[in-house]
Design a protein around this motif. Structure first.
Motif, short mmCIF file in Angstrom:
data_model
loop_
_atom_site.label_atom_id
_atom_site.label_comp_id
_atom_site.label_asym_id
_atom_site.label_seq_id
_atom_site.Cartn_x
_atom_site.Cartn_y
_atom_site.Cartn_z
N ALA A 43 38.34 -23.21 26.58
CA ALA A 43 39.62 -22.58 26.90
C ALA A 43 40.74 -23.61 26.98
O ALA A 43 41.86 -23.37 26.53
CB ALA A 43 39.51 -21.80 28.22
N ASP A 44 40.43 -24.78 27.56
CA ASP A 44 41.41 -25.87 27.60
C ASP A 44 41.79 -26.30 26.18
O ASP A 44 42.96 -26.55 25.88
CB ASP A 44 40.82 -27.08 28.34
N ALA A 45 40.77 -26.41 25.33
CA ALA A 45 41.02 -26.84 23.95
C ALA A 45 41.93 -25.86 23.22
O ALA A 45 42.86 -26.27 22.52
CB ALA A 45 39.69 -26.99 23.21
N VAL A 46 41.67 -24.57 23.40
CA VAL A 46 42.49 -23.55 22.74
C VAL A 46 43.93 -23.62 23.23
O VAL A 46 44.88 -23.39 22.47
CB VAL A 46 41.89 -22.15 23.00
N ARG A 47 44.10 -24.00 24.49
CA ARG A 47 45.44 -24.06 25.07
C ARG A 47 46.24 -25.27 24.56
O ARG A 47 47.43 -25.15 24.25
CB ARG A 47 45.34 -24.11 26.60
N ILE A 48 45.59 -26.44 24.44
CA ILE A 48 46.34 -27.66 24.15
C ILE A 48 46.30 -28.09 22.68
O ILE A 48 47.19 -28.80 22.21
CB ILE A 48 45.87 -28.83 25.03
N ILE A 69 31.71 -22.68 20.03
CA ILE A 69 31.76 -21.76 18.90
C ILE A 69 33.00 -20.87 18.99
O ILE A 69 33.76 -20.72 18.02
CB ILE A 69 30.50 -20.88 18.84
N GLU A 70 33.21 -20.28 20.15
CA GLU A 70 34.37 -19.39 20.32
C GLU A 70 35.68 -20.17 20.20
O GLU A 70 36.65 -19.69 19.61
CB GLU A 70 34.31 -18.67 21.66
N ALA A 71 35.69 -21.38 20.76
CA ALA A 71 36.90 -22.20 20.68
C ALA A 71 37.24 -22.52 19.22
O ALA A 71 38.41 -22.43 18.81
CB ALA A 71 36.71 -23.49 21.47
N MET A 72 36.23 -22.86 18.43
CA MET A 72 36.47 -23.12 17.00
C MET A 72 37.00 -21.89 16.30
O MET A 72 37.93 -21.96 15.49
CB MET A 72 35.18 -23.58 16.32
N ALA A 73 36.39 -20.74 16.60
CA ALA A 73 36.80 -19.50 15.95
C ALA A 73 38.27 -19.18 16.24
O ALA A 73 38.99 -18.66 15.38
CB ALA A 73 35.91 -18.35 16.41
N LEU A 90 21.86 -29.73 21.44
CA LEU A 90 21.13 -28.58 20.88
C LEU A 90 20.88 -28.77 19.39
O LEU A 90 21.81 -29.07 18.64
CB LEU A 90 21.92 -27.29 21.09
N THR A 91 19.63 -28.58 18.97
CA THR A 91 19.32 -28.68 17.54
C THR A 91 18.55 -27.45 17.06
O THR A 91 17.93 -27.50 16.00
CB THR A 91 18.50 -29.95 17.25
N GLU A 92 18.58 -26.35 17.83
CA GLU A 92 17.91 -25.14 17.38
C GLU A 92 18.60 -24.62 16.12
O GLU A 92 19.83 -24.68 16.00
CB GLU A 92 17.95 -24.06 18.46
N PRO A 93 17.83 -24.12 15.15
CA PRO A 93 18.43 -23.64 13.90
C PRO A 93 19.54 -22.62 14.11
O PRO A 93 20.56 -22.66 13.42
CB PRO A 93 17.24 -23.02 13.16
N GLY A 94 19.33 -21.71 15.07
CA GLY A 94 20.34 -20.69 15.32
C GLY A 94 21.67 -21.28 15.74
O GLY A 94 22.73 -20.82 15.31
N GLU A 95 21.63 -22.32 16.58
CA GLU A 95 22.86 -22.95 17.05
C GLU A 95 23.54 -23.71 15.91
O GLU A 95 24.77 -23.68 15.76
CB GLU A 95 22.57 -23.90 18.21
N VAL A 96 22.74 -24.40 15.10
CA VAL A 96 23.32 -25.13 13.96
C VAL A 96 23.99 -24.15 13.00
O VAL A 96 25.12 -24.37 12.55
CB VAL A 96 22.23 -25.94 13.22
N GLN A 97 23.30 -23.05 12.70
CA GLN A 97 23.85 -22.07 11.77
C GLN A 97 25.13 -21.45 12.31
O GLN A 97 26.11 -21.26 11.58
CB GLN A 97 22.80 -20.99 11.49
N ARG A 98 25.14 -21.12 13.60
CA ARG A 98 26.35 -20.54 14.21
C ARG A 98 27.52 -21.51 14.11
O ARG A 98 28.66 -21.10 13.81
CB ARG A 98 26.09 -20.18 15.67
N ALA A 99 27.26 -22.78 14.36
CA ALA A 99 28.33 -23.77 14.31
C ALA A 99 28.88 -23.91 12.90
O ALA A 99 30.10 -23.96 12.70
CB ALA A 99 27.81 -25.12 14.82
N LEU A 100 28.00 -23.96 11.92
CA LEU A 100 28.45 -24.09 10.53
C LEU A 100 29.21 -22.85 10.09
O LEU A 100 30.24 -22.95 9.40
CB LEU A 100 27.26 -24.35 9.61
N GLN A 101 28.73 -21.68 10.50
CA GLN A 101 29.42 -20.44 10.14
C GLN A 101 30.80 -20.36 10.79
O GLN A 101 31.72 -19.76 10.24
CB GLN A 101 28.57 -19.24 10.55
N ALA A 102 30.94 -20.99 11.97
CA ALA A 102 32.23 -20.99 12.66
C ALA A 102 33.19 -22.01 12.07
O ALA A 102 34.37 -22.02 12.44
CB ALA A 102 32.03 -21.27 14.15
N GLY A 103 32.68 -22.87 11.17
CA GLY A 103 33.58 -23.79 10.49
C GLY A 103 33.41 -25.26 10.83
O GLY A 103 34.28 -26.07 10.49
#
Length: 216
Positions: A43-48, A69-73, A90-103
């Motif tokens: 939330a701080d990142a989105v603000r500044i 993820i939400e901040a990137m989106a 975190l190196t779980e496949p689901g987290e990696v995929q979510r991050a890449l999909q978010a950009g």
């Protein structure tokens, strides 16, 4: 005389002060880097970030108030030229995929050396996507057939381990301090990802493939 090259403007987003301090020291140690700001959560990142207009954002994934993820989106439409490098444990496949999909342009483990991080920042700014060896291996494993549970998130693995210990949904909700409907939502996802029809089948499959510690 040629004008000096502009330095890379970097924003650090992490909820741990010690990690932010270490990253800040690393950034200040590079002649072509400039630390433009720090944020303690998404939330701080989105603000500044829109006002700071960083070239690269170093972003943790798991943070209070708003995750990476939400901040990137939220930030990508506002900062289309900014690159995001995920720095996480975190190196779980689901987290990696979510991050890449978010950009995300980079995905690096927090155990990486300072030089590795510097190289990834420069590569991301140059338009390349760079993944840590752990993240790459996780994605490869998830793409292989016969790997049940490879796409489970960290939270889903936590729930699965508690299920294997025989805890009820209410017990799990109390232990993880989450709402009962959230527990049921996660369990539904677990059953779907494992391709089973009930909790017992999920636990048996998890024990067989060592997705959870054996009961001791």
């Amino acid at each position: 005389m040629n004008a000096p090259h502009a330095r890379l403007r970097i924003l650090i987003v992490d909820d741990h002060p010690m990690i932010r301090n270490g990253l800040a020291a690393m950034v200040r140690g590079e002649a072509d880097f400039e630390l433009v700001g720090e944020a303690a959560h998404g939330a701080d990142a989105v603000r500044i970030a829109p006002e700071l207009a960083p070239d690269v954002v170093l972003m943790d994934l798991v943070m209070p108030q708003m995750d990476g993820i939400e901040a990137m989106a939220r930030l990508r439409p506002l900062l289309p030229s900014t690159r995001f490098v995920i720095l996480t444990s975190l190196t779980e496949p689901g987290e990696v995929q979510r991050a890449l999909q978010a950009g995300a342009s980079g995905y690096l483990n927090k155990t990486a050396s300072a030089q590795e991080l510097v190289n990834v920042i420069r590569a991301a700014h140059g338009g390349r996507r760079v993944l840590s060896p752990e993240a790459t291996e996780a994605l490869i494993a998830a793409s292989q057939p016969g790997q049940p549970g490879a796409d489970l998130t960290q939270r889903e693995r936590e729930l699965l381990a508690l299920m294997a210990r025989g805890l009820t949904n209410q017990d799990i909700a109390e232990q993880l301090r989450i709402a009962l409907p959230t527990v049921k939502f996660h369990i539904t996802n677990i059953l779907s990802k494992l391709g089973v029809g009930n909790r017992t089948e999920a636990v048996l499959l998890a024990l067989k493939h060592r997705l959870v510690p054996p009961a001791g």
